[in-house]
Enzyme design. Sequence first.
Site, PDB file in Angstrom:
ATOM      1  N   ASP A   8     -37.174 -26.029  40.059  1.00  0.00           N
ATOM      2  CA  ASP A   8     -37.836 -27.085  39.348  1.00  0.00           C
ATOM      3  C   ASP A   8     -36.774 -27.678  38.348  1.00  0.00           C
ATOM      4  O   ASP A   8     -35.511 -27.487  38.309  1.00  0.00           O
ATOM      5  CB  ASP A   8     -38.808 -26.238  38.330  1.00  0.00           C
ATOM      6  N   MET A   9     -37.182 -28.999  38.108  1.00  0.00           N
ATOM      7  CA  MET A   9     -36.147 -30.057  37.440  1.00  0.00           C
ATOM      8  C   MET A   9     -36.580 -29.661  35.651  1.00  0.00           C
ATOM      9  O   MET A   9     -35.764 -29.145  35.024  1.00  0.00           O
ATOM     10  CB  MET A   9     -36.197 -31.269  37.695  1.00  0.00           C
ATOM     11  N   ASP A  10     -37.518 -30.241  35.316  1.00  0.00           N
ATOM     12  CA  ASP A  10     -37.912 -30.562  33.782  1.00  0.00           C
ATOM     13  C   ASP A  10     -37.926 -29.160  33.041  1.00  0.00           C
ATOM     14  O   ASP A  10     -39.176 -28.388  33.514  1.00  0.00           O
ATOM     15  CB  ASP A  10     -38.831 -31.536  33.656  1.00  0.00           C
ATOM     16  N   GLY A  43     -42.395 -32.511  40.113  1.00  0.00           N
ATOM     17  CA  GLY A  43     -43.440 -33.243  39.785  1.00  0.00           C
ATOM     18  C   GLY A  43     -43.208 -34.614  39.872  1.00  0.00           C
ATOM     19  O   GLY A  43     -44.006 -35.617  40.278  1.00  0.00           O
ATOM     20  N   ASP A 218     -40.800 -23.090  35.129  1.00  0.00           N
ATOM     21  CA  ASP A 218     -41.271 -22.971  33.993  1.00  0.00           C
ATOM     22  C   ASP A 218     -42.833 -23.537  33.448  1.00  0.00           C
ATOM     23  O   ASP A 218     -43.175 -22.842  32.496  1.00  0.00           O
ATOM     24  CB  ASP A 218     -40.446 -23.587  32.912  1.00  0.00           C
ATOM     25  N   ASN A 221     -47.303 -25.923  37.198  1.00  0.00           N
ATOM     26  CA  ASN A 221     -47.041 -26.365  38.438  1.00  0.00           C
ATOM     27  C   ASN A 221     -46.080 -25.594  39.367  1.00  0.00           C
ATOM     28  O   ASN A 221     -46.114 -25.919  40.606  1.00  0.00           O
ATOM     29  CB  ASN A 221     -46.786 -27.650  38.641  1.00  0.00           C
TER      30      ASN A 221
END
Length: 268
Positions: A8-10, A43, A218, A221
Site C-alpha cells: 500500500d502507499m499512503d 486507492g 494500514d 482497504n
Amino acid sequence: MYKLVVLDMDGTLLNSQKEITSRVRTAINAAKGIGIKVVLASGRPIDGMLPALEALGLNTNDDYVLTCNASLTLNAGSKEVIRSEFLTGQDARDIYHLSVKLGVNTHAYSAKQGLITPKISKYTEHEADINQIEINICDFTTLAPDDEMLKIMMIDEAEALTAAINRLPDSFQEKYSMAQSAPFFYEFMSKKSGKANGVAALADYLGLTHEEVICVGDAGNDLEMLQYAGLGIAMANATEDVKAVADYITLSNDQDGVAHVFEKFVLA
C-alpha cells in the site's frame, strides 16, 4: 519463499510527509536485485502513483501496478490494462442520491473524466492535491447509466461519514465491495474489485500462489489483501481491525516499517 511483495502507499510506503525514505528505497532495490517482484497497490489513480513508481524504478514493462483499489491493474511501463473491474454511471447516480439523503459529500473516478464531483469539498480538494490531478465538476444525475467508474466515494467529516456508513442499506453488501481508506473516505467498488481480488488475480497472472505473496498495509482497504497473503503485515500505525488480521505487525510508516519488512522476511 516469497516472490511477490505488494505494498500500500499512503500510511505504508510513504511516511507522514508523503515521502519514500532512503532506507525504504534501498530495501526495495535490494529485493528487486534478487528477483523479488515489488508491486504498489493503492486507492490512488495511476496519476497519483507515478511519482512513487518512478522513484523506485517500478515503472518498466516488467512491473505492474494496482490502482483505485485494484479496479484497474496495469503494466506499469506500457500502461497495458491487465485487468479492469468497473462500476457504472448508474451506480454513481444511486450512491449520490443516497449520499444526499445521508448528508455527506461524494466524488468518483470516471474512466473518461477523471476525478468528478457534484460539489467541491475540502476532501475532494485533498484527493486532488495528493494525486496532483484536476477536479471536474459534474452533475451525477447526467451521467450515462453505462459510463465506466473506477470507484465512487462518500467523503466527509469522520463523525458524519460514520453515521452515514451505519445507515447504508443491507443490499449494498451484496452489490459493492466497500472499504474505509481514511476516516473521511469510504469507497465503493465493483464486487470483483478490491485489493485482495486484484492481488490474487495478479499472482495468478504471474504464476504464483498466495503462499508466495507478502502484502503490507494500514487501512480498511488493505484488510482483505492481508488475509489473502501468505504473509499479511500491518503497519504499527494501522487501524486496529487491520492489525487483528495480520500475521505480523511491523514498525510505523515513520519508522521505515516497510524497510523492516524486507530486511526481516526477504533479505535476511
